[in-house]
Scaffold this motif. Structure first.
Motif, mmCIF file in Angstrom:
data_model
loop_
_atom_site.group_PDB
_atom_site.id
_atom_site.type_symbol
_atom_site.label_atom_id
_atom_site.label_comp_id
_atom_site.label_asym_id
_atom_site.label_seq_id
_atom_site.Cartn_x
_atom_site.Cartn_y
_atom_site.Cartn_z
ATOM 1 N N ARG A 51 0.864 -1.225 0.042
ATOM 2 C CA ARG A 51 0.038 -0.255 -0.029
ATOM 3 C C ARG A 51 0.868 1.282 -0.137
ATOM 4 O O ARG A 51 0.523 2.339 -0.896
ATOM 5 C CB ARG A 51 -1.019 -0.056 1.302
ATOM 6 C CG ARG A 51 -2.054 -1.093 1.064
ATOM 7 C CD ARG A 51 -3.103 -1.250 2.220
ATOM 8 N NE ARG A 51 -3.612 -2.587 2.261
ATOM 9 C CZ ARG A 51 -4.566 -3.234 1.502
ATOM 10 N NH1 ARG A 51 -5.110 -2.388 0.465
ATOM 11 N NH2 ARG A 51 -4.837 -4.337 1.573
ATOM 12 N N MET A 109 -4.426 -11.903 2.215
ATOM 13 C CA MET A 109 -5.801 -11.887 1.609
ATOM 14 C C MET A 109 -6.034 -13.116 0.817
ATOM 15 O O MET A 109 -7.349 -13.417 0.875
ATOM 16 C CB MET A 109 -5.917 -10.648 0.914
ATOM 17 C CG MET A 109 -5.959 -9.426 1.959
ATOM 18 S SD MET A 109 -7.225 -9.713 2.917
ATOM 19 C CE MET A 109 -8.697 -9.305 2.203
ATOM 20 N N PRO A 152 -12.500 -4.957 0.215
ATOM 21 C CA PRO A 152 -11.248 -4.356 0.384
ATOM 22 C C PRO A 152 -10.579 -4.001 -1.038
ATOM 23 O O PRO A 152 -10.572 -4.780 -1.730
ATOM 24 C CB PRO A 152 -10.577 -5.305 1.327
ATOM 25 C CG PRO A 152 -11.276 -6.502 1.052
ATOM 26 C CD PRO A 152 -12.705 -6.608 1.020
ATOM 27 N N ASP A 192 -7.550 -3.470 -3.178
ATOM 28 C CA ASP A 192 -6.157 -4.038 -3.513
ATOM 29 C C ASP A 192 -5.353 -2.841 -4.203
ATOM 30 O O ASP A 192 -5.867 -2.492 -5.366
ATOM 31 C CB ASP A 192 -6.350 -5.264 -4.294
ATOM 32 C CG ASP A 192 -4.944 -5.942 -4.508
ATOM 33 O OD1 ASP A 192 -4.015 -5.248 -4.564
ATOM 34 O OD2 ASP A 192 -4.961 -7.005 -5.262
ATOM 35 N N VAL A 209 -5.200 -4.395 5.430
ATOM 36 C CA VAL A 209 -6.435 -3.909 5.181
ATOM 37 C C VAL A 209 -7.102 -3.149 6.249
ATOM 38 O O VAL A 209 -7.501 -2.228 6.125
ATOM 39 C CB VAL A 209 -7.393 -4.998 4.505
ATOM 40 C CG1 VAL A 209 -8.740 -4.847 4.739
ATOM 41 C CG2 VAL A 209 -6.901 -5.667 3.504
ATOM 42 N N ASN A 266 -7.925 0.571 6.580
ATOM 43 C CA ASN A 266 -9.568 0.621 6.609
ATOM 44 C C ASN A 266 -9.811 0.592 5.205
ATOM 45 O O ASN A 266 -10.593 1.317 4.580
ATOM 46 C CB ASN A 266 -9.993 1.948 7.134
ATOM 47 C CG ASN A 266 -11.552 2.014 7.338
ATOM 48 O OD1 ASN A 266 -12.218 0.938 7.585
ATOM 49 N ND2 ASN A 266 -12.112 3.174 7.465
ATOM 50 N N ALA A 267 -9.158 -0.159 4.564
ATOM 51 C CA ALA A 267 -9.434 -0.447 2.934
ATOM 52 C C ALA A 267 -10.708 -1.024 2.648
ATOM 53 O O ALA A 267 -10.939 -2.025 2.841
ATOM 54 C CB ALA A 267 -8.253 -1.190 2.355
ATOM 55 N N SER A 268 -11.516 0.053 1.963
ATOM 56 C CA SER A 268 -12.967 -0.564 1.910
ATOM 57 C C SER A 268 -13.321 -0.260 0.136
ATOM 58 O O SER A 268 -12.711 0.918 -0.363
ATOM 59 C CB SER A 268 -13.816 0.303 2.714
ATOM 60 O OG SER A 268 -13.405 0.444 3.966
ATOM 61 N N ARG A 328 -18.906 -0.186 -0.080
ATOM 62 C CA ARG A 328 -18.939 0.520 1.295
ATOM 63 C C ARG A 328 -20.248 1.356 1.403
ATOM 64 O O ARG A 328 -20.661 1.782 2.522
ATOM 65 C CB ARG A 328 -17.682 1.442 1.336
ATOM 66 C CG ARG A 328 -17.383 2.183 2.711
ATOM 67 C CD ARG A 328 -17.638 3.765 2.565
ATOM 68 N NE ARG A 328 -17.254 4.342 4.098
ATOM 69 C CZ ARG A 328 -18.172 4.192 4.987
ATOM 70 N NH1 ARG A 328 -19.102 3.747 4.992
ATOM 71 N NH2 ARG A 328 -17.737 4.863 6.084
ATOM 72 N N CYS A 375 -14.534 -1.143 6.181
ATOM 73 C CA CYS A 375 -13.866 -2.099 7.178
ATOM 74 C C CYS A 375 -14.036 -2.084 8.464
ATOM 75 O O CYS A 375 -14.248 -3.095 9.286
ATOM 76 C CB CYS A 375 -12.278 -2.100 6.620
ATOM 77 S SG CYS A 375 -11.477 -3.092 7.654
ATOM 78 N N THR A 404 -13.023 -0.301 -7.764
ATOM 79 C CA THR A 404 -12.639 -0.278 -6.467
ATOM 80 C C THR A 404 -11.109 -0.269 -6.273
ATOM 81 O O THR A 404 -10.467 0.284 -5.651
ATOM 82 C CB THR A 404 -13.045 -1.504 -5.710
ATOM 83 O OG1 THR A 404 -14.421 -1.545 -5.251
ATOM 84 C CG2 THR A 404 -12.254 -2.038 -4.336
#
Lengths: 479, 368
Positions: B28, B65, B83, B85, B101, B105-107, B111, B117, B258
């Motif tokens: 990330r 994941m 989530p 990527d 994730v 707070n990867a959403s 969402r 998340c 996403t």
């Protein structure tokens, strides 16, 4: 239930404190006569009572800030109060505290259907939030049983849930922003109509902090469009464990009901006598509700009923009309009141993994026999949030203490089963001293350290949430 | 450092002499650059508990994941917050972890319907900056016991503690899904259409705009067909539209939204702007010329690809914020990745950090 001894130096300064509060608030916003402060002596955990030093009823954020500044300067503890419906003693006063009630803050500030939110003052009741948007077919999802009376401020303080949170989540999942006043009178906004925080998720921290970090005066809440329709089905079983297994199978099957409610024999029989909903004679009863268009409801209920049939039900009853749907819900909605008709009771709120349901119910039955106190079980089965109702006699010496001791055993059982002390009511004073069963000292220490940041002098609702022995050094240092 | 247990993790942090750079899968790389000794959770792996009937999974933070998703697949369940990527957008490699994730707070697109998340995170175990292992939350869906540090830890990017274990709510996969595409709309029309769809009772689980305006519905087949027809009717005035009813094809559309696939391997900076949906058209209009945008969350999330080195925060509406997700080193050195908050919130956040990490050694400066 112990509470800290009142600070004599505060009690002796009552006249001065009242005068200072009167100097910053409208005359009718400060309540100090002994006969009048009695109205604030307890919340819905009415077994415990203590009149406060005085109460203030500010009508704006600025008045809240002014009142808090006075209390901060004078070192007076403040207990915030929404509508006083806490079942955990969250709004229970101490003799040396000022009750800060938000009841006069009850307006709607903004509704925005395009962006699907409403901004309200925090004293507004839960149900009247939905009331403000239902003409446009919208609603506010969290629906605690006390929703007619309870305030959004209290919902935020306790992170309240409700029967429909299996699908819609609890308060924290529907809260977008707050305006909050810190103990020193500082006013700040946290969050807003956008979905996530720029930095740390302070909004998530505020929600559920039991009025210990600040006083929320405004809230931005997510509103949702009402579903096309909803329909419940009633399922009766002759065994608690079978009903529990049925719940797990429904959840696994890929249907997501909006509610799965469970009642045991004592609750079924008692509510039947009281409300005459026409419930079958059985050991365990489930009410499962699904939403959508009529055809969608048919499809989901077909899946659910097929699962239920595999569990040898005594009866399956599908509501064919709005009237029948209301009758299915009637007994469940009357359950607490019905038990209240036959006995004093204490309502617990422990949550367990759904898989532990049969074991926990069996053990509660055994404890009931050991203690000689009847227990009714009515709860949100989909998410494992139990509400055992322990019956006792308030007029019989020692019965309340016996009830408390048994309640503590049940809550410890919930924790040991992988669950927690409270699913939606909050810790308050009721579960304060059990916190060490769920948390290690370092887990509590970091939480108290957060209060140190927001309220360094520990004046906001100080005798709640944490065991008194754990918070003692901080509370005493602040005095 | 590669601790293999929470105890080793705690010992490593307690013994640390200087700043630590915390790494999950290393995919990330969001936030201000951190200088410090690397400490990785990659050896803290494994699913410790998975109860499909209770809709709960508990895993060590370094669990990939891929492993999580494979386990959930066997029971036809998923992490409903979809989530993101980040590998495609950021051009990183490696294996995203569940801890990463949560830390980010990867959403994704869903969402807007089911929460982020943080809304699915039931419990955490983490080690603070002094090397103390702490737990909060648990593994049940309703839990108001004590302060909610679970939410606080989600999206704290390793600055409050190093996650060692997380428990999450999972949900059943739907039988099918479909996507309605509206063609040729302006930004304002697009946001209007998305608001109308999200304000309908037809349970939209994705509301985005790439080239087309995109609306997703999921559920049982007959229900999806019904709601698709209802939405076409409702949105008839917006003109030409087509429906993607093959679930695999529909999924590709939303994975691309996403993961912001359209901005992969492009030049310029990538910003992630979080605002009130109806502010989106004016916000976009005020962005620097040459900016490309993708909308998600009904317009509440704008992904903007801007010419390099421009600070666009001055043009944003009063409520909302922008995070700099991808930029050249020079830009990252001069612009804070996270938008500074008001002085009161900044002071509270600093106070909290000082409690969790008194020595200031956990990803120092990453969030500002």
């Amino acid at each position: 239930m112990d509470m800290p001894l009142p600070d004599q130096s505060i009690l002796s300064r009552k006249a001065e404190i009242v005068a200072r509060l009167q100097s910053v608030l409208p005359k009718n916003a400060v309540i100090h006569a002994e006969s009048e402060v009695r109205a604030y002596e307890c919340d819905a955990l009415s077994a415990y009572r203590c009149p406060p030093l005085c109460a203030v009823l500010p009508a704006s954020t600025e008045e809240v800030a002014a009142a808090l500044r006075v209390c901060h300067e004078m070192g007076v503890p403040v207990v915030p109060r929404g509508s006083g419906t806490s079942l955990a003693g969250g709004a229970l006063p101490t003799a040396d505290c000022v009750i800060l009630g938000v009841a006069r803050l009850n307006g709607v500030l903004e509704t925005n259907y395009d962006d699907r939110y409403i901004r309200v003052q925090s004293g507004r009741t839960n149900l009247s939030v939905t009331g403000a948007v239902e003409a446009e077919d919208f609603f506010y999802a969290p629906d605690p049983s006390s929703q007619l009376a309870c305030a959004i401020a209290g919902n935020i303080a306790m992170n309240s849930g409700g029967a429909h949170c299996l699908k819609y989540g609890v308060t924290t999942n529907n809260l977008l922003g707050v305006k909050m006043v810190l103990m020193d009178g500082t006013i700040t906004d946290i969050g807003g109509a956008h979905l996530d925080a720029a930095g740390l998720d302070l909004l998530g921290l505020i929600c559920g902090s039991e009025g210990q970090l600040g006083v929320v005066t405004e809230a931005t809440l997510r509103i949702l469009r009402k579903p096309e329709g909803a329909r419940p089905v009633l399922m009766a079983f002759n065994d608690n464990e079978v009903a529990g297994a049925c719940v797990a199978d429904i959840i696994k099957a890929g249907v997501l009901p909006v509610a799965i409610e469970f009642m045991d024999r004592l609750c079924i029989e008692t509510s039947e006598k009281y409300a005459q909903a026409g419930y079958p004679d059985c050991e365990a009863l489930l009410i499962v509700e699904v939403e959508g268009s009529p055809a969608e409801i048919d499809e989901q209920l077909a899946v659910i009923l097929a699962i239920a049939r595999k569990h040898d039900p005594v009866e399956l009853r599908e509501a064919k009309s709005a009237e029948e749907a209301a009758r299915i819900w009637l007994g469940r909605k009357s359950a607490f009141g019905a038990i209240g008709q036959i006995s004093d009771y204490m309502c617990l709120d422990g949550t367990i993994p759904v898989s532990s349901l049969p074991m926990v119910l069996r053990r509660i039955g055994e404890l009931s026999e050991e203690y000689g106190l009847r227990v009714g079980n009515v709860f949100h089965a989909g998410d494992g949030n139990m509400h055992p109702l322990i019956c006792y006699d308030a007029n019989k010496p020692g019965d309340l203490e016996l009830c408390e001791a048994m309640g503590a055993e049940i809550l410890k059982l919930c924790v040991d089963a992988g669950g927690c002390l409270t699913g939606e009511h909050g810790v308050g004073i009721e579960k304060r001293d059990l916190m060490t069963h769920q948390f290690a000292p370092q887990d509590l220490e970091i939480q108290m350290a957060i209060k140190d940041v927001f309220d360094p002098s520990w004046l906001l609702n100080p005798a709640k949430v944490f065991p008194l022995t754990s918070s003692a050094s901080r509370r005493i240092a602040a005095e | 450092m590669n601790p293999q247990t929470e105890i080793e993790l705690a010992e490593a942090i307690a013994a640390a002499k200087g700043p630590l750079r915390i790494i999950g899968g290393g995919t990330r790389g969001i936030g201000n650059p951190v200088v410090g000794e690397a400490i990785s959770t990659s050896e803290l792996t494994g699913i410790s508990l998975y109860e499909p009937g209770a809709l709960t999974i508990v895993a060590q933070a370094g669990t990939s994941m891929a492993e999580i998703e494979a386990a959930l697949d066997t029971e036809n369940q998923r992490l409903a917050f979809e989530p993101m990527d980040h590998r495609t957008l950021l051009g990183t490699s490696g294996m995203p972890t569940i801890g990463g994730v949560v830390a980010a707070n990867a959403s994704g697109s869903r969402r807007i319907a089911v929460g982020a998340c943080r809304d699915h995170l039931l419990g955490v175990r983490f080690v603070d900056g002094m090397g103390t292992a702490i737990k909060n939350g648990g593994r049940v869906m309703k839990n108001v016991t004590g302060y909610d540090l679970v939410k606080l830890l989600a999206g704290s990017y390793g600055t409050l503690g190093v996650l060692s274990e997380v428990s999450l709510k999972v949900l059943p996969k739907p039988e099918t899904s479909a996507t309605l595409k509206l063609h040729g709309l302006t930004d304002a029309q697009s946001v209007d259409a998305l608001s109308m769809a999200l304000g309908s009772p037809f349970e939209v689980t994705g509301a985005a705009r790439s080239d087309d305006t995109l609306i997703r519905i999921e559920g049982f087949a007959a229900s999806v067909a019904y709601r698709l027809a209802q939405l076409k009717d409702l949105l008839g005035s917006f003109g030409e539209m087509t429906a993607v009813t093959d679930p695999a094809a529909s999924q590709v559309i939303w994975t691309d939204i996403t993961n912001v696939t359209a901005f992969a391997s492009t030049s310029g900076d990538i910003w992630r702007i979080s605002i009130k949906p109806s502010d989106a058209p004016a916000t976009i209009a005020a962005l620097p010329s040459g900016t490309q945008t993708i909308l998600d969350w009904g317009g509440g999330l704008i992904w903007a690809q801007t010419p390099a080195g421009i600070d666009l925060r001055a043009t944003l509406p009063a409520v909302g914020h922008a995070t700099l997700i991808r930029a050249a080193a020079k830009t990252r050195a001069s612009l804070p990745a996270f938008q500074p908050e008001n002085p009161i919130l900044t002071a509270l956040a600093q106070g909290i950090r000082a409690k969790f990490d008194p020595r200031g050694i956990l990803n120092p400066g990453l969030m500002g």
